[in-house]
Design a protein around this motif. Structure first.
Motif, PDB file in Angstrom:
ATOM      1  N   GLU A 144      -0.126  11.634  -4.230  1.00  0.00           N
ATOM      2  CA  GLU A 144      -0.386  10.494  -5.113  1.00  0.00           C
ATOM      3  C   GLU A 144       0.446   9.289  -4.695  1.00  0.00           C
ATOM      4  O   GLU A 144      -0.024   8.155  -4.716  1.00  0.00           O
ATOM      5  CB  GLU A 144      -0.099  10.861  -6.575  1.00  0.00           C
ATOM      6  CG  GLU A 144      -1.037  11.910  -7.138  1.00  0.00           C
ATOM      7  CD  GLU A 144      -0.727  13.346  -6.690  1.00  0.00           C
ATOM      8  OE1 GLU A 144       0.378  13.607  -6.129  1.00  0.00           O
ATOM      9  OE2 GLU A 144      -1.604  14.212  -6.879  1.00  0.00           O
ATOM     10  N   GLN A 145       1.693   9.543  -4.294  1.00  0.00           N
ATOM     11  CA  GLN A 145       2.562   8.464  -3.836  1.00  0.00           C
ATOM     12  C   GLN A 145       1.992   7.823  -2.565  1.00  0.00           C
ATOM     13  O   GLN A 145       1.940   6.594  -2.451  1.00  0.00           O
ATOM     14  CB  GLN A 145       3.968   8.993  -3.587  1.00  0.00           C
ATOM     15  CG  GLN A 145       4.954   7.926  -3.159  1.00  0.00           C
ATOM     16  CD  GLN A 145       6.344   8.490  -2.894  1.00  0.00           C
ATOM     17  OE1 GLN A 145       6.527   9.688  -2.734  1.00  0.00           O
ATOM     18  NE2 GLN A 145       7.324   7.615  -2.843  1.00  0.00           N
ATOM     19  N   LEU A 150      -0.577   3.335   0.162  1.00  0.00           N
ATOM     20  CA  LEU A 150      -1.625   2.865   1.069  1.00  0.00           C
ATOM     21  C   LEU A 150      -2.613   1.933   0.358  1.00  0.00           C
ATOM     22  O   LEU A 150      -3.088   0.960   0.957  1.00  0.00           O
ATOM     23  CB  LEU A 150      -2.369   4.052   1.698  1.00  0.00           C
ATOM     24  CG  LEU A 150      -1.590   4.816   2.760  1.00  0.00           C
ATOM     25  CD1 LEU A 150      -2.338   6.085   3.163  1.00  0.00           C
ATOM     26  CD2 LEU A 150      -1.309   3.945   3.974  1.00  0.00           C
ATOM     27  N   THR A 151      -2.899   2.211  -0.889  1.00  0.00           N
ATOM     28  CA  THR A 151      -3.788   1.338  -1.657  1.00  0.00           C
ATOM     29  C   THR A 151      -3.169  -0.044  -1.803  1.00  0.00           C
ATOM     30  O   THR A 151      -3.836  -1.071  -1.575  1.00  0.00           O
ATOM     31  CB  THR A 151      -4.087   1.943  -3.039  1.00  0.00           C
ATOM     32  OG1 THR A 151      -4.737   3.217  -2.846  1.00  0.00           O
ATOM     33  CG2 THR A 151      -4.985   1.036  -3.868  1.00  0.00           C
ATOM     34  N   VAL A 157      -1.938  -7.744  -3.483  1.00  0.00           N
ATOM     35  CA  VAL A 157      -2.177  -8.662  -4.602  1.00  0.00           C
ATOM     36  C   VAL A 157      -2.377 -10.057  -4.024  1.00  0.00           C
ATOM     37  O   VAL A 157      -1.706 -10.454  -3.063  1.00  0.00           O
ATOM     38  CB  VAL A 157      -0.992  -8.621  -5.591  1.00  0.00           C
ATOM     39  CG1 VAL A 157      -1.177  -9.630  -6.706  1.00  0.00           C
ATOM     40  CG2 VAL A 157      -0.819  -7.215  -6.142  1.00  0.00           C
ATOM     41  N   GLU A 158      -3.290 -10.808  -4.608  1.00  0.00           N
ATOM     42  CA  GLU A 158      -3.581 -12.170  -4.155  1.00  0.00           C
ATOM     43  C   GLU A 158      -2.287 -12.951  -3.935  1.00  0.00           C
ATOM     44  O   GLU A 158      -1.400 -12.955  -4.774  1.00  0.00           O
ATOM     45  CB  GLU A 158      -4.429 -12.876  -5.214  1.00  0.00           C
ATOM     46  CG  GLU A 158      -5.053 -14.159  -4.767  1.00  0.00           C
ATOM     47  CD  GLU A 158      -6.276 -13.971  -3.893  1.00  0.00           C
ATOM     48  OE1 GLU A 158      -6.609 -14.882  -3.147  1.00  0.00           O
ATOM     49  OE2 GLU A 158      -6.899 -12.897  -3.972  1.00  0.00           O
ATOM     50  N   GLY A 159      -2.175 -13.585  -2.777  1.00  0.00           N
ATOM     51  CA  GLY A 159      -1.009 -14.395  -2.470  1.00  0.00           C
ATOM     52  C   GLY A 159       0.140 -13.636  -1.831  1.00  0.00           C
ATOM     53  O   GLY A 159       1.139 -14.232  -1.462  1.00  0.00           O
TER      54      GLY A 159
END
Length: 161
Positions: A144-145, A150-151, A157-159
């Protein structure tokens, strides 16, 4: 002209070995991980008669619904010629069809067929034990970590990219 700047010693050159601290280490490790995962997933798809490139397109079609080839190419990291070959293969196998887009007779949307959905589902069943084998050496919570890290890495996140 000879460069007088100091050069790294052979011991500090980039590798994909554990403990490498070069600026390329992450990229090289991700490449090695990709090769390992791609090999295992190729093994899962082979009995179904498709390759990862085919599955990548089916994945986009299941996720987005009918999609124009230009957008399929962008979503799968393919080029125009490559995506055309993959869609041709999928059509020949009865897994997808091209349909006219209302209002633009030059553009075709690709749509997954019921047979394509069946194969997509079968691929997941076939891949499950192989995917488990990939993470068998990870400890409790590490799968899960790894997925979470990786996700975040793949979808910043934008920016923050």
């Amino acid at each position: 002209m000879i460069d007088d700047a100091p050069h790294p010693s052979a011991g500090s050159r980039a590798t994909d070995r554990p403990g490498d601290t070069s600026p390329f280490a992450l990229a090289l490790l991700l490449r090695r991980a990709h090769w390992r995962v791609a090999g295992v997933m190729t093994e899962a798809l082979r009995p179904l008669g498709i390759e990862l490139r085919h599955f990548a397109v089916l994945l986009v079609l299941v996720d987005r619904g009918p999609t124009v080839q230009r957008d399929l190419a962008a979503a799968t990291g393919s080029d125009k010629a490559g995506i055309m070959r993959v869609v041709d293969d999928l059509e020949r196998m009865g897994l997808a069809v091209r349909k006219a887009v209302p209002g633009d007779r030059r553009v075709r949307a690709v749509e997954i067929t019921p047979r394509g959905v069946e194969l997509f589902d079968a691929a997941h069943v076939a891949a499950e034990p192989l995917a488990e084998r990939l993470v068998a050496d990870l400890g409790p919570g590490e799968r899960e970590q790894l997925t979470g890290l990786l996700t975040r890495f793949a979808h910043p996140v934008e920016g923050q990219a």
